[in-house]
Design an enzyme around this catalytic site. Structure first.
Site, PDB file in Angstrom:
ATOM      1  N   LYS A  26       0.786  -1.120  -0.126  1.00  0.00           N
ATOM      2  CA  LYS A  26       0.225   0.356  -0.434  1.00  0.00           C
ATOM      3  C   LYS A  26       0.940   0.944   0.230  1.00  0.00           C
ATOM      4  CE  LYS A  26      -3.823  -0.651   2.094  1.00  0.00           C
ATOM      5  NZ  LYS A  26      -4.610  -0.460   3.082  1.00  0.00           N
ATOM      6  N   ARG A  96      -3.766   2.785   8.314  1.00  0.00           N
ATOM      7  CA  ARG A  96      -3.856   1.602   7.446  1.00  0.00           C
ATOM      8  C   ARG A  96      -2.503   0.560   7.863  1.00  0.00           C
ATOM      9  NH1 ARG A  96      -8.358   2.270   4.199  1.00  0.00           N
ATOM     10  NH2 ARG A  96      -9.097   4.849   4.061  1.00  0.00           N
ATOM     11  N   GLY A 105      -8.290  -7.560   4.176  1.00  0.00           N
ATOM     12  CA  GLY A 105      -9.247  -8.129   5.210  1.00  0.00           C
ATOM     13  C   GLY A 105      -8.634  -8.853   6.405  1.00  0.00           C
ATOM     14  N   MET A 107      -5.742  -7.864   8.671  1.00  0.00           N
ATOM     15  CA  MET A 107      -5.243  -6.915   9.857  1.00  0.00           C
ATOM     16  C   MET A 107      -6.001  -5.724   9.632  1.00  0.00           C
ATOM     17  SD  MET A 107      -0.802  -7.060   9.340  1.00  0.00           S
ATOM     18  CE  MET A 107      -0.940  -6.912   6.884  1.00  0.00           C
ATOM     19  N   ARG A 350      -3.143  -1.268  -6.502  1.00  0.00           N
ATOM     20  CA  ARG A 350      -2.330  -2.861  -6.365  1.00  0.00           C
ATOM     21  C   ARG A 350      -2.181  -3.832  -7.357  1.00  0.00           C
ATOM     22  NH1 ARG A 350      -5.852  -4.527  -1.272  1.00  0.00           N
ATOM     23  NH2 ARG A 350      -7.428  -4.796  -1.585  1.00  0.00           N
ATOM     24  N   HIS A 466      -2.287 -43.805  -2.020  1.00  0.00           N
ATOM     25  CA  HIS A 466      -2.628 -44.570  -3.193  1.00  0.00           C
ATOM     26  C   HIS A 466      -3.929 -43.980  -3.717  1.00  0.00           C
ATOM     27  CE1 HIS A 466      -5.526 -47.722  -4.993  1.00  0.00           C
ATOM     28  NE2 HIS A 466      -4.370 -47.746  -6.161  1.00  0.00           N
ATOM     29  N   ARG A 572       3.532 -47.844 -13.825  1.00  0.00           N
ATOM     30  CA  ARG A 572       3.879 -48.619 -12.825  1.00  0.00           C
ATOM     31  C   ARG A 572       3.027 -49.888 -13.393  1.00  0.00           C
ATOM     32  NH1 ARG A 572       1.113 -43.998 -11.599  1.00  0.00           N
ATOM     33  NH2 ARG A 572       1.844 -42.861 -10.254  1.00  0.00           N
ATOM     34  N   ARG A 628       8.404 -49.477 -14.858  1.00  0.00           N
ATOM     35  CA  ARG A 628       8.884 -49.625 -13.808  1.00  0.00           C
ATOM     36  C   ARG A 628       8.448 -51.370 -14.158  1.00  0.00           C
ATOM     37  NH1 ARG A 628       6.913 -47.504  -8.522  1.00  0.00           N
ATOM     38  NH2 ARG A 628       5.349 -48.504  -8.565  1.00  0.00           N
ATOM     39  N   GLU A 755      15.299 -44.057  -4.268  1.00  0.00           N
ATOM     40  CA  GLU A 755      14.186 -44.247  -2.847  1.00  0.00           C
ATOM     41  C   GLU A 755      14.469 -44.839  -2.004  1.00  0.00           C
ATOM     42  OE1 GLU A 755      10.739 -46.954  -5.208  1.00  0.00           O
ATOM     43  OE2 GLU A 755      12.136 -47.442  -5.669  1.00  0.00           O
ATOM     44  N   SER A 774      15.501 -41.929 -11.347  1.00  0.00           N
ATOM     45  CA  SER A 774      14.770 -42.169 -11.634  1.00  0.00           C
ATOM     46  C   SER A 774      14.212 -41.077 -10.276  1.00  0.00           C
ATOM     47  CB  SER A 774      13.874 -42.625 -12.243  1.00  0.00           C
ATOM     48  OG  SER A 774      12.572 -42.034 -12.203  1.00  0.00           O
ATOM     49  N   GLY A 776      12.224 -41.555  -7.060  1.00  0.00           N
ATOM     50  CA  GLY A 776      10.879 -41.793  -6.131  1.00  0.00           C
ATOM     51  C   GLY A 776      10.896 -40.856  -4.924  1.00  0.00           C
ATOM     52  N   THR A 777      10.748 -39.622  -4.971  1.00  0.00           N
ATOM     53  CA  THR A 777      10.875 -38.504  -4.015  1.00  0.00           C
ATOM     54  C   THR A 777       9.258 -39.442  -2.734  1.00  0.00           C
ATOM     55  OG1 THR A 777       9.244 -37.243  -5.408  1.00  0.00           O
ATOM     56  CG2 THR A 777      11.531 -36.640  -5.310  1.00  0.00           C
ATOM     57  N   ASN A 778       8.401 -39.781  -3.137  1.00  0.00           N
ATOM     58  CA  ASN A 778       7.530 -40.323  -2.033  1.00  0.00           C
ATOM     59  C   ASN A 778       7.956 -40.912  -1.220  1.00  0.00           C
ATOM     60  OD1 ASN A 778       5.996 -39.127  -4.448  1.00  0.00           O
ATOM     61  ND2 ASN A 778       4.567 -40.986  -4.802  1.00  0.00           N
ATOM     62  N   ASP A 779       8.477 -42.290  -2.046  1.00  0.00           N
ATOM     63  CA  ASP A 779       9.686 -42.391  -0.476  1.00  0.00           C
ATOM     64  C   ASP A 779      10.555 -42.610  -0.229  1.00  0.00           C
ATOM     65  OD1 ASP A 779       7.678 -45.101  -0.736  1.00  0.00           O
ATOM     66  OD2 ASP A 779       8.333 -46.353  -1.999  1.00  0.00           O
ATOM     67  N   CYS A 841      10.309 -38.837 -10.834  1.00  0.00           N
ATOM     68  CA  CYS A 841       8.696 -39.663 -11.052  1.00  0.00           C
ATOM     69  C   CYS A 841       7.762 -39.708  -9.272  1.00  0.00           C
ATOM     70  CB  CYS A 841       8.837 -40.651 -11.801  1.00  0.00           C
ATOM     71  SG  CYS A 841       9.576 -42.374 -10.491  1.00  0.00           S
ATOM     72  N   TYR A 861      14.644 -34.159 -16.368  1.00  0.00           N
ATOM     73  CA  TYR A 861      13.537 -33.952 -16.450  1.00  0.00           C
ATOM     74  C   TYR A 861      12.933 -34.275 -14.911  1.00  0.00           C
ATOM     75  CZ  TYR A 861      13.139 -38.861 -16.257  1.00  0.00           C
ATOM     76  OH  TYR A 861      12.815 -40.836 -15.880  1.00  0.00           O
TER      77      TYR A 861
END
Length: 886
Positions: A26, A96, A105, A107, A350, A466, A572, A628, A755, A774, A776-779, A841, A861
């Site tokens: 502001k 203000r 809204g 603050m 703004r 899952h 998969r 895989r 992984e 590759s 496997g960032t989940n595991d 992946c 990638y």
């Protein structure tokens, strides 16, 4: 010496647009408008540094601040021709907030500050209107009492309403000067009773109390929650703007309003806005009066009276200011203005908030108009907002009855009848019904029900459970981790508190915010248009990362290619096992006692898998396809009911007791860390042999048909060098065997999914065999943190609320831990094999922050769910552009 206060007014401002971190949004806007020669009420901005000092020093101000405030208050008085606290010609001010980024809204604000029993007389002299003066005075006391003194707003609001009712009884709805004067006394009495003090009458005391209240509002619950949701750092603080009051409620030649330089809903290039005659800003916010359109084009009703018609000269000035500002900022803007007795003042400028559709259109249009370049157009797009253009969405204007809330696992919206099993979902959809599949948690075995359901709702599971992963891949709405649901599948009931939802009842899921609504809720249909295609083309010009998709079916692959995917980063193969009657052959294979029995069952699966791979190759048309080999633990495929075991017993001609005993023996305490991935390949090499033969037979036939194929075979869960060495030999042996049979040769890659932390630490050894990594960032996230992605929902809210975690690590990649493991793996892998192909992946492949990190690691990638491909394309382009700008 550090400076804490910056003046603006009288065609000069101390600050400018480069000082947003110091002056807030502001304050920067007011300074920029002043420097552009736009009429702005004079004022000054107290910097965000003061807010930081205030909280770091037990809510005390820097010593020099008082002197700077007094000095700049005098400048305001000179610019406005009035004096603060003067009984004849008082200067009144607003106080203000103004953070670096807009927090609408969240603050507090105090208006009309500086009024007391003496200065109100001066206001009467200036305005010539007692009613206006005392209305302004009571507004000030009412607002100050709530914001600064902490008195519940309903207390004084009820007194005001009672006064209006008394007038209404006398058939006179307009309050008089006398009414407002008595309200001032009544409101002061409320302060005495509620706070035990006299209402502050010293303008200077009021000012400092107001300034403190605005700084205090940085730390109120709603502001804290907003910052968490929008990832705004706690230490940024807010600036405070002290601005001369101008009045839109001084009769029919005065007004207040809000306008946008383009339509924030559609993006259409046309001035758009609303205003109220004889009103202050809080009247607009209160919604007690219906705003009118600013111009004739915006009129929707015959009775609408536009600003363009009633104040043509002022409208022309407003349009001129809008044009100057849009050309200066080169963006769609949100403007606030007040008209005092025919004179226009701009109060705020703004960047305007807009829908995804509008954001894309505005960016593309401004590039065509030569206002911005393609790089700027791409950087203007919020990657996550792109989802709004691809999925149905709940209409924000619709009435909603929220019954529960979980994790927004897959975006979009869906309505349907509640069902509790995959079989029930299939049966009901065959009758032409739309259903919502409700489960405690889903398993791969539910895939047939998930595929026909409109949406999925689970009580357990996180953002990478899952249900979440499969739903995103299918482009279906899903809400997971809705832990407050009591699901009784046997009775066909869901309990949420004292509410009961029964089988067949209608619910609506909002996958964008995780809310579950009772009944049907109206939705907005998405549309992919030429503007969307244009912004994707712009992004493709700048991104370095290739974008692939996690796709297990031809349908997934087709969607991914249509959205711009350049290959499959993860197929998969286990998801193919649940089609039709295949699960019976899989179970037959798992529960076989001998190698001969297993090979017999695998022979049934071979042609099925081969057919699937051939279809995937056809959809990808020469782009990389990464397949895989079997990954999940075998228990996921086992029959769970007595009926299923007896049915399999008849197929295999094996006793029920023997099969049941075998199933029990395969049960694992911690299956995700058990007999899975490459460990299955070591124990049961015939499984991987069948899969490699299916992959290669399909590839040879595809190649012999004159098609190009780029094939990658991935061995999962490797953490020991000997695992990859042994199984790569298996893959190569079987591959050569099939190629010889078909009389063909072509290149292919064998690699692994990284992984596990140990795999990262010995990546140089693994890279001796692996031709690609590759991630496997989940595991990898599960094993690095020791968090179960399916159970994290039970404690994640506590961790986020207490700032133990800043974000869900299964949504946004943890750079300092998991990211460091990835960096180690990249460095070690490339030290051995310089041309090793590197990708990701895991589900993080569709997260903008995670994609930016992958770009910084120089991966080749990222791979994500098909419907997340556009998000990944925009994010990858932005990562490249940000990198270039460093």
């Amino acid at each position: 010496m550090v400076r804490y206060v910056y003046f603006f007014g009288d065609k000069h401002a101390d600050g400018d647009g480069s000082m947003k971190n110091l002056l807030g949004g502001k304050g920067t806007g007011l300074a920029e408008m002043t420097n552009l020669g736009i009429r702005v009420p004079a004022g000054f901005t107290i910097t965000t540094d003061v807010c930081t000092h205030y909280y770091e020093h037990n809510k005390k101000y820097p010593e020099q601040l008082e002197g700077e405030v007094k000095s700049n208050l005098k400048k305001m008085e000179e610019a406005m021709g009035a004096r603060f606290g003067d009984e004849r010609n008082p200067l009144l001010v607003s106080v203000r907030s103004g953070a670096r980024v807009s927090m609408p809204g969240m603050m507090d604000t105090v208006l009309n500050l500086g009024l007391n029993d003496d200065t109100v007389k001066g206001l009467i002299n200036k305005s010539g209107d007692k009613r206006f003066a005392y209305d302004t005075y009571r507004r000030f006391i009412q607002m100050f009492s709530n914001v600064v003194l902490g008195i519940d707003s309903s207390v004084m609001e009820s007194i005001l309403e009672k006064k209006k009712e008394e007038r209404s009884v006398r058939n006179d709805n307009e309050l008089t000067y006398g009414d407002f004067e008595s309200l001032v006394d009544e409101f002061k009495d409320v302060v005495r009773k509620k706070r035990g003090i006299e209402f502050p009458s010293d303008p200077e005391e009021q000012l400092w109390m107001g300034i403190s209240a605005v700084f205090e509002s940085w730390d109120v619950p709603r502001a804290i929650i907003y910052r968490k949701l929008n990832k705004i750092p706690e230490n940024w603080g807010t600036a405070v703007n002290v601005v001369s009051m101008v009045y839109g409620n001084m009769g029919d030649t005065s007004a207040t309003g809000v306008a946008f330089t383009r339509d924030p809903s559609t993006g259409d290039n046309g001035f758009y806005g609303e205003y109220l005659i004889n009103a202050q800003g809080e009247d607009v916010v209160a919604g007690t009066r219906t705003p009118q359109p600013v111009n004739e084009i915006s009129r929707k009703n015959p009775d609408d009276i536009s600003l363009e018609r009633v104040m043509p000269r002022v409208y022309k000035d407003l349009l001129g200011y809008a044009d100057i500002l849009e050309k200066y900022y080169k963006d769609m803007l949100d403007l606030e203005f007040t008209i005092q007795e025919g004179i226009l003042y701009m109060l705020q400028v703004r960047t305007g908030k807009r829908t995804a559709k509008a954001a894309v259109k505005i960016a593309v249009d401004m590039e065509k108009e030569g206002m911005i370049d393609k790089k700027t157009a791409v950087l203007r797009i919020d990657p996550y907002s792109i989802v709004q253009l691809m999925y149905p969405a709940v209409d924000i204007k619709a009435d909603k009855d929220v019954v529960a809330k979980g994790l927004p696992a897959s975006p979009g919206a869906a309505s349907g009848e509640v069902v509790f099993s995959a079989e029930e979902a299939e049966e009901e959809t065959k009758k032409g019904k739309k259903v919502i599949l409700v489960r405690i948690e889903t398993s791969p075995e539910d895939i047939h029900g998930m595929s026909v359901a409109e949406g999925i709702l689970t009580a357990r599971g996180g953002m990478t459970s899952h249900a979440a992963v499969v739903a995103r891949g299918m482009g279906k709405c899903a809400i997971t981790g809705c832990s407050f649901l009591g699901i009784n599948e046997k009775n066909g009931e869901i309990t949420v508190g004292d509410r009961i939802i029964k089988r067949g009842d209608i619910v609506t899921l909002n996958g964008s915010n995780g809310e579950v609504y009772s009944g049907y809720v109206s939705m907005v249909t998405p549309e992919i248009n030429e503007d969307f295609k244009s912004i994707m083309e712009f992004a493709n010009e700048f991104r370095k990362l290739k974008i692939r998709a996690n796709a297990d079916t031809p349908e997934d692959a087709r969607v991914a290619r249509n959205y711009g995917a350049e290959g499959i980063g993860l197929c998969r193969t286990e998801h193919m096992f649940f089609k039709g009657d295949r699960i019976k052959a899989v179970r037959e294979m798992i529960l076989s006692e001998t190698l001969e029995e297993r090979r017999k069952a695998l022979a049934k699966l071979l042609p099925m898998q081969k057919s699937d791979f051939l279809k995937l190759y056809s959809e990808m048309k020469g782009y990389s396809v990464n397949i895989r080999l079997l990954d999940p633990p075998l228990h996921e495929f086992l029959p769970k009911t007595e009926k299923e075991i007896r049915e399999l017993s008849d197929i295999m001609h094996v006793s029920y007791e023997r099969l049941k005993a075998k199933a029990i023996s395969l049960h694992e305490v911690n299956p995700m860390l058990g007999h899975r991935g490459c460990r299955l390949g070591v124990s049961y090499p015939e499984i991987y042999e069948m899969q490699v033969r299916a992959i290669m037979e399909a590839a040879c036939e595809f190649h012999n048909s004159g098609n190009k194929i780029t094939l990658e075979i991935m061995i999962p869960v490797v953490s020991i060098y000997e695992e990859i060495k042994l199984l790569k030999e298996l893959v190569n042996k079987k591959t050569k065997e099939v190629m010889k049979e078909y009389g063909v040769e072509f290149e292919y890659l064998v690699g692994t999914m990284i992984e596990l932390p140990r795999a990262c630490m010995i990546a140089d050894e693994i890279a001796k065999e692996a031709e690609f990594f590759s991630f496997g960032t989940n595991d990898l996230t599960q094993t690095a943190f020791g968090f179960s992605r399916d159970d994290i929902g039970s404690f994640l809210p506590d961790y986020l609320n207490k700032n133990i975690l800043k974000t869900d690590p299964f949504i946004e990649l943890d750079r300092s831990g998991v990211g460091e493991l990835m960096k180690i793996a990249v460095d070690k892998g490339t030290s051995v094999r310089r041309d090793i192909k590197l990708g990701i992946c895991g589900e993080h492949g569709g997260n903008p922050s995670s994609i930016e990190f992958c770009h910084s690691l120089n991966l080749n990638y990222v791979s994500c769910s098909p419907y997340m491909v556009p998000i990944a394309i925009i994010s990858a382009a932005q990562a490249s552009l940000k990198d270039l700008s460093k």
